[in-house]
Scaffold this motif. Structure first.
Motif, short mmCIF file in Angstrom:
data_model
loop_
_atom_site.label_atom_id
_atom_site.label_comp_id
_atom_site.label_asym_id
_atom_site.label_seq_id
_atom_site.Cartn_x
_atom_site.Cartn_y
_atom_site.Cartn_z
N LEU A 26 -13.17 -0.06 -1.98
CA LEU A 26 -12.97 1.32 -1.30
C LEU A 26 -11.53 1.62 -0.82
CD1 LEU A 26 -14.48 3.78 -0.60
CD2 LEU A 26 -15.64 2.74 1.44
N PRO A 27 -11.21 0.52 0.13
CA PRO A 27 -9.80 1.04 0.91
C PRO A 27 -8.65 1.12 -0.08
CG PRO A 27 -11.07 -1.10 1.84
CD PRO A 27 -11.95 -0.75 0.69
N LEU A 28 -8.71 0.63 -1.43
CA LEU A 28 -7.57 0.76 -2.09
C LEU A 28 -7.71 2.03 -2.60
CD1 LEU A 28 -5.17 -0.85 -3.16
CD2 LEU A 28 -6.38 -1.69 -4.99
N GLY A 29 -9.09 2.38 -3.00
CA GLY A 29 -9.53 3.56 -3.68
C GLY A 29 -8.98 4.86 -2.67
N ILE A 30 -9.34 4.74 -1.59
CA ILE A 30 -8.94 5.73 -0.72
C ILE A 30 -7.16 6.00 -0.46
CG2 ILE A 30 -8.92 6.52 1.81
CD1 ILE A 30 -11.26 5.12 1.93
N VAL A 36 14.18 1.30 14.57
CA VAL A 36 12.86 0.75 14.97
C VAL A 36 11.63 1.52 14.62
CG1 VAL A 36 11.70 -0.05 16.91
CG2 VAL A 36 14.17 -0.46 16.91
N LEU A 37 11.49 2.63 14.82
CA LEU A 37 10.58 3.54 14.73
C LEU A 37 10.22 3.44 13.06
CD1 LEU A 37 11.16 6.86 16.63
CD2 LEU A 37 9.53 5.07 17.24
N ALA A 38 11.25 3.67 12.34
CA ALA A 38 11.00 3.36 10.94
C ALA A 38 10.43 2.15 10.46
CB ALA A 38 12.37 3.83 10.07
N ALA A 39 10.79 1.08 11.20
CA ALA A 39 10.39 -0.21 10.89
C ALA A 39 8.88 -0.49 11.35
CB ALA A 39 11.29 -1.28 11.40
N VAL A 40 8.57 0.08 12.54
CA VAL A 40 7.19 -0.07 12.80
C VAL A 40 6.51 0.71 11.96
CG1 VAL A 40 5.79 0.94 14.69
CG2 VAL A 40 7.89 -0.18 15.36
N GLY A 41 6.80 2.02 11.55
CA GLY A 41 5.96 2.75 10.54
C GLY A 41 5.66 2.00 9.23
N ALA A 42 6.90 1.42 8.84
CA ALA A 42 6.66 0.94 7.40
C ALA A 42 5.86 -0.43 7.56
CB ALA A 42 8.16 0.51 7.31
N THR A 43 6.13 -0.96 8.67
CA THR A 43 5.23 -2.18 8.82
C THR A 43 3.67 -1.82 8.86
OG1 THR A 43 6.75 -3.28 9.99
CG2 THR A 43 4.70 -4.27 10.20
N ILE A 44 3.38 -1.05 9.53
CA ILE A 44 1.89 -0.60 9.71
C ILE A 44 1.40 -0.29 8.10
CG2 ILE A 44 0.24 1.33 10.57
CD1 ILE A 44 2.05 1.14 13.20
N GLY A 45 2.10 0.67 7.67
CA GLY A 45 1.84 1.15 6.33
C GLY A 45 1.74 0.00 5.28
N ALA A 46 2.69 -1.02 5.32
CA ALA A 46 2.77 -1.99 4.30
C ALA A 46 1.69 -3.07 4.54
CB ALA A 46 3.90 -2.87 4.59
N ALA A 79 -1.40 -2.11 5.98
CA ALA A 79 -2.64 -1.26 5.30
C ALA A 79 -2.83 -1.69 4.02
CB ALA A 79 -2.44 0.26 5.73
N LEU A 80 -1.73 -1.39 3.13
CA LEU A 80 -1.74 -1.62 1.64
C LEU A 80 -2.03 -3.01 1.31
CD1 LEU A 80 -1.34 -0.32 -1.12
CD2 LEU A 80 1.09 -0.61 -0.86
N PHE A 81 -1.40 -4.04 2.13
CA PHE A 81 -1.69 -5.34 1.74
C PHE A 81 -2.91 -5.83 2.04
CE2 PHE A 81 -2.29 -9.24 4.53
CZ PHE A 81 -1.85 -10.40 3.61
N TRP A 82 -3.65 -5.22 3.09
CA TRP A 82 -5.11 -5.35 3.59
C TRP A 82 -5.89 -4.93 2.48
CZ3 TRP A 82 -8.84 -1.76 4.98
CH2 TRP A 82 -10.12 -2.43 5.38
N ALA A 83 -5.62 -3.79 1.95
CA ALA A 83 -6.62 -3.03 0.92
C ALA A 83 -6.43 -3.67 -0.13
CB ALA A 83 -6.14 -1.35 0.92
N ALA A 84 -5.47 -4.08 -0.85
CA ALA A 84 -5.10 -4.76 -1.87
C ALA A 84 -5.82 -6.36 -1.89
CB ALA A 84 -3.41 -4.98 -2.48
#
Length: 248
Positions: free
Chosen positions: A17-21, A98-108, A110-115
């Motif tokens: 489900l998470p990866l599907g979302i 720094v903002l970009a690194a924080v956003g990229a880390t959060i997104g990465a 989330a994808l890591f956890w879903a996969a």
């Protein structure tokens, strides 16, 4: 009996489900044409508007930027590098980076956890022989290997987000290696963004398409040199690491 058979099926469905979302958000975004907003031409058109919004809205704009970056990375949306340029354009290379690194880390993450939720346990259970040894080696040196993968700029960012999910790696190690590993790259791109105002302004005033030639300014030339130096970081890191390992 039927009830017991339904439970495993339900668990399998929830696992994907998470990866599907995330995949669903990506498909919807592509169908709605969101990729047209990830271009230098569009940035040239709205540069004044977004800069005014960022100045007036303060923390709301900062949180919105981090959230947008996180979602774009989590769904592996094309051309997220432009968001790093925008961070430098709006907030300067240091804070924007720094903002970009924080956003990229959060997104990465989330994808890591879903996969990992979808495939990680299933693949680890079936890993045998050489595959099992590779997995054990990666897991035993997870931080070093992840850091090297992040520093290596030739690998697709989304691929590096997913591959570690196939191994048993603690989330805290993944987050730390991801944040530290992408910092050099995001600072370079944010520096490019910081110096892009002149090129965007000239392109918008002339009504022509923004091209790479418009970005060749002294500041951005230094940024490109930084990218070239960044490409040398990974092999140097691997060489130093191999020298420090005891023989045998």
């Amino acid at each position: 009996m039927a009830e017991n058979a339904t439970k495993p099926t339900g668990r399998r469905f929830l696992r994907f489900l998470p990866l599907g979302i995330l995949a669903g958000i990506l498909i919807v975004g592509l169908l709605l044409g969101w990729q047209r907003y990830f271009t230098l031409d569009y940035l040239a058109e709205v540069r004044t508007t977004i800069k005014t919004f960022a100045a007036e809205q303060g923390i709301v704009a900062i949180l919105g930027y981090v959230l947008a970056y996180s979602v774009a990375v989590a769904v592996a949306f094309p051309a997220t590098w432009l968001l790093t340029l925008i961070g430098g354009f709006l907030y300067g290379w240091l804070f924007g980076g720094v903002l970009a690194a924080v956003g990229a880390t959060i997104g990465a993450t989330a994808l890591f956890w879903a996969a990992r939720t979808a495939f990680g346990d299933w693949l680890r259970e079936r890993a045998k022989g050489t595959a099992s040894k590779v997995a054990s080696g990666f897991e035993g040196n997870a931080f070093s290997y992840l850091l090297a993968l992040r520093l290596l700029p030739i690998l697709p960012f989304a691929l590096v987000n997913i591959v570690p999910a196939l191994f048993k790696i603690p989330t805290r190690i993944y987050v730390a290696a991801t944040f530290l590993g992408i910092l050099p790259g995001v600072f370079v791109y944010a520096y490019l963004g910081q110096g892009i105002e002149g090129a965007l302004s000239l392109a918008a005033e002339s009504g022509r398409t923004v091209g790479l030639g418009d970005l060749v300014t002294p500041e951005i030339t230094l940024g490109l040199l930084g990218l070239a130096l960044l490409a040398c970081v990974a092999p140097v890191y691997k060489f130093i690491r191999s020298r420090r390992q005891p023989a045998g």
